[in-house]
Design an enzyme around this catalytic site. Sequence first.
Site, PDB file in Angstrom:
ATOM      1  N   TRP B 101     -14.916  36.332  31.443  1.00  0.00           N
ATOM      2  CA  TRP B 101     -15.739  36.751  32.586  1.00  0.00           C
ATOM      3  C   TRP B 101     -16.164  35.413  33.190  1.00  0.00           C
ATOM      4  O   TRP B 101     -16.382  35.280  34.556  1.00  0.00           O
ATOM      5  CB  TRP B 101     -16.759  37.770  32.216  1.00  0.00           C
ATOM      6  CG  TRP B 101     -15.889  38.994  32.019  1.00  0.00           C
ATOM      7  CD1 TRP B 101     -15.598  39.598  30.777  1.00  0.00           C
ATOM      8  CD2 TRP B 101     -15.227  39.876  32.812  1.00  0.00           C
ATOM      9  NE1 TRP B 101     -14.941  40.758  31.089  1.00  0.00           N
ATOM     10  CE2 TRP B 101     -14.611  40.917  32.108  1.00  0.00           C
ATOM     11  CE3 TRP B 101     -15.320  39.764  34.197  1.00  0.00           C
ATOM     12  CZ2 TRP B 101     -13.911  41.952  32.993  1.00  0.00           C
ATOM     13  CZ3 TRP B 101     -14.541  40.747  35.162  1.00  0.00           C
ATOM     14  CH2 TRP B 101     -13.969  41.953  34.388  1.00  0.00           C
ATOM     15  N   ASP B 166     -24.589  36.777  34.758  1.00  0.00           N
ATOM     16  CA  ASP B 166     -23.812  38.103  34.551  1.00  0.00           C
ATOM     17  C   ASP B 166     -24.218  38.882  33.428  1.00  0.00           C
ATOM     18  O   ASP B 166     -23.885  38.273  32.421  1.00  0.00           O
ATOM     19  CB  ASP B 166     -22.364  37.712  34.704  1.00  0.00           C
ATOM     20  CG  ASP B 166     -21.389  39.117  34.457  1.00  0.00           C
ATOM     21  OD1 ASP B 166     -22.071  40.244  34.417  1.00  0.00           O
ATOM     22  OD2 ASP B 166     -20.125  38.873  34.390  1.00  0.00           O
ATOM     23  N   LYS B 190     -21.551  49.914  32.360  1.00  0.00           N
ATOM     24  CA  LYS B 190     -21.647  49.990  30.918  1.00  0.00           C
ATOM     25  C   LYS B 190     -22.930  50.813  30.295  1.00  0.00           C
ATOM     26  O   LYS B 190     -22.603  51.831  29.704  1.00  0.00           O
ATOM     27  CB  LYS B 190     -21.516  48.334  30.657  1.00  0.00           C
ATOM     28  CG  LYS B 190     -20.954  47.342  31.281  1.00  0.00           C
ATOM     29  CD  LYS B 190     -19.258  47.347  30.851  1.00  0.00           C
ATOM     30  CE  LYS B 190     -18.473  46.417  31.504  1.00  0.00           C
ATOM     31  NZ  LYS B 190     -17.355  46.201  31.274  1.00  0.00           N
TER      32      LYS B 190
END
Lengths: 355, 355
Positions: B101, B166, B190
Amino acid sequence: MTRIYNFAAGPSAMPLSVLEQAAAEMTDWHGLGLSILEMSHRSKDFIGIYRETVSLLRELYGIPDEYEVMFLQGGGHLEFAMVPMNFSVGGCGNYAVNGVWSKKAFKEAQKIGEAAEAACVDLRAPRQDEIKLTENASYLYYCSNETVNGIRYWYTPEVSVPLIADMSSDFLSQPVDVRKFGLIFAGAQKNFGPAGLTVVIARRDLLGRADPSTPTMLDYETYAKSESMYNTPPTFAIYIANLVARWLLDQGGVKEMQRRSVIKSQILYDLIDQSEGFYYNNVEKISRSRMNVVFNLKDESLNDEFVRQAYEKRLANIKGHRILGGMRASLYNAVSIEAVEVLADYMKKFAEAHS
Amino acid sequence: MTRIYNFAAGPSAMPLSVLEQAAAEMTDWHGLGLSILEMSHRSKDFIGIYRETVSLLRELYGIPDEYEVMFLQGGGHLEFAMVPMNFSVGGCGNYAVNGVWSKKAFKEAQKIGEAAEAACVDLRAPRQDEIKLTENASYLYYCSNETVNGIRYWYTPEVSVPLIADMSSDFLSQPVDVRKFGLIFAGAQKNFGPAGLTVVIARRDLLGRADPSTPTMLDYETYAKSESMYNTPPTFAIYIANLVARWLLDQGGVKEMQRRSVIKSQILYDLIDQSEGFYYNNVEKISRSRMNVVFNLKDESLNDEFVRQAYEKRLANIKGHRILGGMRASLYNAVSIEAVEVLADYMKKFAEAHS
């Protein structure tokens, strides 16, 4: 439970059967022991829902194979930027401006690159012969139904460049000849599903021309290449759209929705026109929207009472857009003819009581 | 109904009580006669839900007043573009890269403007002294939990430029000192809500510096100025996030989530480490994620059987990310300690049966 008659402009009324199914499946989808909300977008079950939703849309609109059907996020406003970023490279975006939404799209295009007004009119759609393209036009953009102003195009413009339409507020309300378009987009929250989902239908050969510096998520090619799953799509919103698309087919598809829209809007426009000026609507008759009936009370001091008494009869969300004031009744697919009759009856009695 | 134990990496398990409430309110929210899905985002009821959700987040994380809490769409991938467009004007975005990511974010930043790697390591978080900023650094970006690779930062980097994180996959799983950050973002799918919602927490004085050609929807200032309602926000997703935030507070907040995360992840890491190599995890111990426990079977030919037998015991979605292969158990807030114990018991017996 007493459901209201919901005339909201979006998010807006949904079919009760869709909501009931969503409720019933919320903790356990098809006996799999999990909610759609908990389902991986890469699971075969979700991919099944996704592909079926695309197929249902293709069936509803008769979308040819050479068109991509994509699901995005960000609403119309993100499309306002994506259209020029993807289609005006080396040319000028041309905009037919006739209401709040086409104007917003034009302004955003000016921010991004070169853009020009191909037409600019009020209270109506421009005629075909009023639409003048610039020499370097890369596309013509228009808004098929101006939600705030209550204006519709009664025809599809014919031009020599790709035609791009914002159909957010009349999506799936009538047959559309998709072949006439380069790209169609629609925020789902009127006729198709929850807020947070945008549908894009685009001719495949027009994609892939964005500048390399375009953000990945603003390049339509990203979605076309990945079945809209380059990243996590709004899975629950797609699921609801799936249920709505099935409901639409069960009801008879877009032709039937068109038939009902004509009836529903005519009930209100007739009442307004026959109210001897108690209610009025200034939109040119042929351009009057079948989705959003805007009207004013001659005596504006009655506005609050009109809205309040309507709500007592469960007629909700008929206040006009904050920009225009007045009233607006949005008659999307999930608003029944009966609901419109109840509203018309109320309007008639209100006018009688206050004339 | 038999619910599964859902170890999906996102979209992922949600609290059952949240799903049950959403089902119960689906056709009629609080007796108003309409669904949240049908509710105008400009209605006082929805604005109430929106503001309460912001307040709940402020309470959960102790977010100071000088920080904006915003709700966006487009997921982490859109943030990857927005961060450089809003924060690297005239400077260079610096990226600490240590997994899928952070690497994706770095690549997108290179597409948009000037970007450099401030660190690049594998299978662990970089040490503070390994993070080297460029002279013209405009921010340091990192990913606090690498979902695919199963790596976490056990500390918050200290730098002289705004810190941008993030936190998609460890959002609300532990206390965070928000004052250390310029901006935090997280895809909701999530620990916080449905796919299609992104939360951004940003220091207000850093906003408003984007280039004038930045698309309106990619300028954080647009959201900060409008309570995230410049256009229609993903209303249903915000409503679900509201219910999840309340559930989190009822459970004891982020401290309690941290306590459980330590227990849950330790159960699996201990089992892996004590399996005599039957299972293995190559991540440096201090960097091991508490949210996503990745592991491999020494004998990869057993992978399919491992996944299949697990599913028979209702242990679902433990297959690793397609990039890495192997296995991954995601232990987000809605995954109970009991679920992890069932998984550990299964893993132990599977190892015994195949050793």
